[in-house]
Design a protein around this motif. Structure first.
Motif, short mmCIF file in Angstrom:
data_model
loop_
_atom_site.label_atom_id
_atom_site.label_comp_id
_atom_site.label_asym_id
_atom_site.label_seq_id
_atom_site.Cartn_x
_atom_site.Cartn_y
_atom_site.Cartn_z
N GLY A 80 5.16 -6.54 -25.61
CA GLY A 80 6.44 -7.40 -25.37
C GLY A 80 7.73 -6.46 -25.28
O GLY A 80 8.49 -6.87 -24.46
N VAL A 81 7.92 -5.50 -25.99
CA VAL A 81 9.07 -4.77 -26.11
C VAL A 81 9.16 -4.02 -24.92
O VAL A 81 10.21 -3.76 -24.18
N VAL A 82 8.08 -3.23 -24.68
CA VAL A 82 8.02 -2.58 -23.17
C VAL A 82 8.40 -3.46 -22.17
O VAL A 82 8.96 -3.21 -21.10
N TYR A 83 7.61 -4.67 -22.27
CA TYR A 83 8.00 -5.57 -20.97
C TYR A 83 9.54 -5.72 -20.99
O TYR A 83 10.09 -5.95 -19.78
N SER A 84 10.07 -6.13 -22.08
CA SER A 84 11.57 -6.42 -22.15
C SER A 84 12.16 -5.26 -21.71
O SER A 84 13.28 -5.47 -20.96
N LEU A 85 12.01 -3.94 -21.91
CA LEU A 85 12.81 -2.86 -21.62
C LEU A 85 12.64 -2.63 -20.03
O LEU A 85 13.58 -2.21 -19.43
N LEU A 86 11.46 -2.95 -19.50
CA LEU A 86 11.16 -2.94 -17.95
C LEU A 86 11.83 -4.18 -17.39
O LEU A 86 11.58 -4.28 -16.10
N VAL A 111 10.33 -7.28 -17.30
CA VAL A 111 9.33 -7.76 -16.67
C VAL A 111 9.06 -9.02 -17.58
O VAL A 111 9.08 -9.00 -18.58
N ARG A 112 8.97 -10.26 -16.78
CA ARG A 112 8.70 -11.46 -17.53
C ARG A 112 7.20 -11.55 -17.80
O ARG A 112 6.08 -11.11 -17.16
N SER A 113 6.77 -12.26 -19.09
CA SER A 113 5.49 -12.37 -19.22
C SER A 113 4.90 -13.99 -19.06
O SER A 113 5.86 -14.49 -19.29
N PRO A 114 4.05 -13.99 -18.26
CA PRO A 114 2.99 -13.42 -18.15
C PRO A 114 3.38 -12.30 -16.82
O PRO A 114 4.27 -13.20 -15.91
N ALA A 115 2.84 -11.42 -16.84
CA ALA A 115 3.53 -10.48 -15.69
C ALA A 115 2.83 -10.74 -14.41
O ALA A 115 1.72 -11.48 -14.45
N PRO A 116 3.46 -10.46 -13.10
CA PRO A 116 2.86 -10.60 -12.06
C PRO A 116 1.44 -10.12 -11.92
O PRO A 116 1.24 -9.18 -12.51
N PRO A 117 0.45 -10.48 -11.21
CA PRO A 117 -0.71 -10.07 -11.22
C PRO A 117 -0.96 -8.32 -10.99
O PRO A 117 -1.62 -7.81 -11.76
N VAL A 118 -0.33 -8.04 -10.14
CA VAL A 118 -0.32 -6.27 -9.93
C VAL A 118 0.16 -5.79 -11.15
O VAL A 118 -0.63 -4.51 -11.62
N ALA A 160 0.14 -6.84 -14.16
CA ALA A 160 -0.79 -6.88 -15.23
C ALA A 160 -2.07 -6.11 -15.02
O ALA A 160 -2.90 -5.47 -16.09
N LEU A 161 -2.92 -6.13 -13.84
CA LEU A 161 -3.97 -5.05 -13.46
C LEU A 161 -3.47 -3.67 -13.76
O LEU A 161 -4.56 -2.94 -14.32
N VAL A 162 -2.38 -3.28 -13.35
CA VAL A 162 -2.11 -2.01 -13.67
C VAL A 162 -2.04 -1.63 -15.19
O VAL A 162 -2.41 -0.66 -15.63
N GLY A 163 -1.34 -2.65 -16.00
CA GLY A 163 -1.31 -2.45 -17.44
C GLY A 163 -2.68 -2.51 -18.11
O GLY A 163 -2.97 -1.64 -19.05
#
Length: 90
Positions: free
Chosen positions: A15-21, A23-30, A32-35
């Motif tokens: 969640g912290v990494v998503y916030s720094l980038l 990116v809203r959660s849930p992430a877009p499909p691509v 999320a898949l890369v993650g």
């Protein structure tokens, strides 16, 4: 209980990494898949490092640990039973 706390901590970290980038959660499909791919690959770093540390050839670690976990059991085609041609088929 420890496993649940570790899972919660990992979720907080993501969640912290998503916030720094930004990116809203849930992430877009691509994304999320890369993650998920990163999680899968990252999970194999420790066993691979252990095999290198113990002077085991990397190919052994790949065949016994990493490949089965990353790719699972690959499907095999149906086995055909070949019959020899009978008198009516000649």
């Amino acid at each position: 209980m420890r496993l649940y706390l570790m899972s919660l901590a990992a979720g907080l970290l993501v969640g912290v990494v998503y916030s720094l980038l930004n990116v809203r959660s849930p992430a877009p499909p691509v994304i999320a898949l890369v993650g998920l791919l990163g999680i899968l690959v990252g999970e194999q770093v420790v066993p691979f490092a252990k095999s290198l540390w113990s002077k085991e050839p990397a190919a052994i670690s790949w065949m016994n640990q990493i490949r089965p976990h990353m790719f699972g059991h690959l499907p095999e085609g149906a086995k055909e039973h070949r019959r020899s041609p009978g008198p009516s088929q000649l």
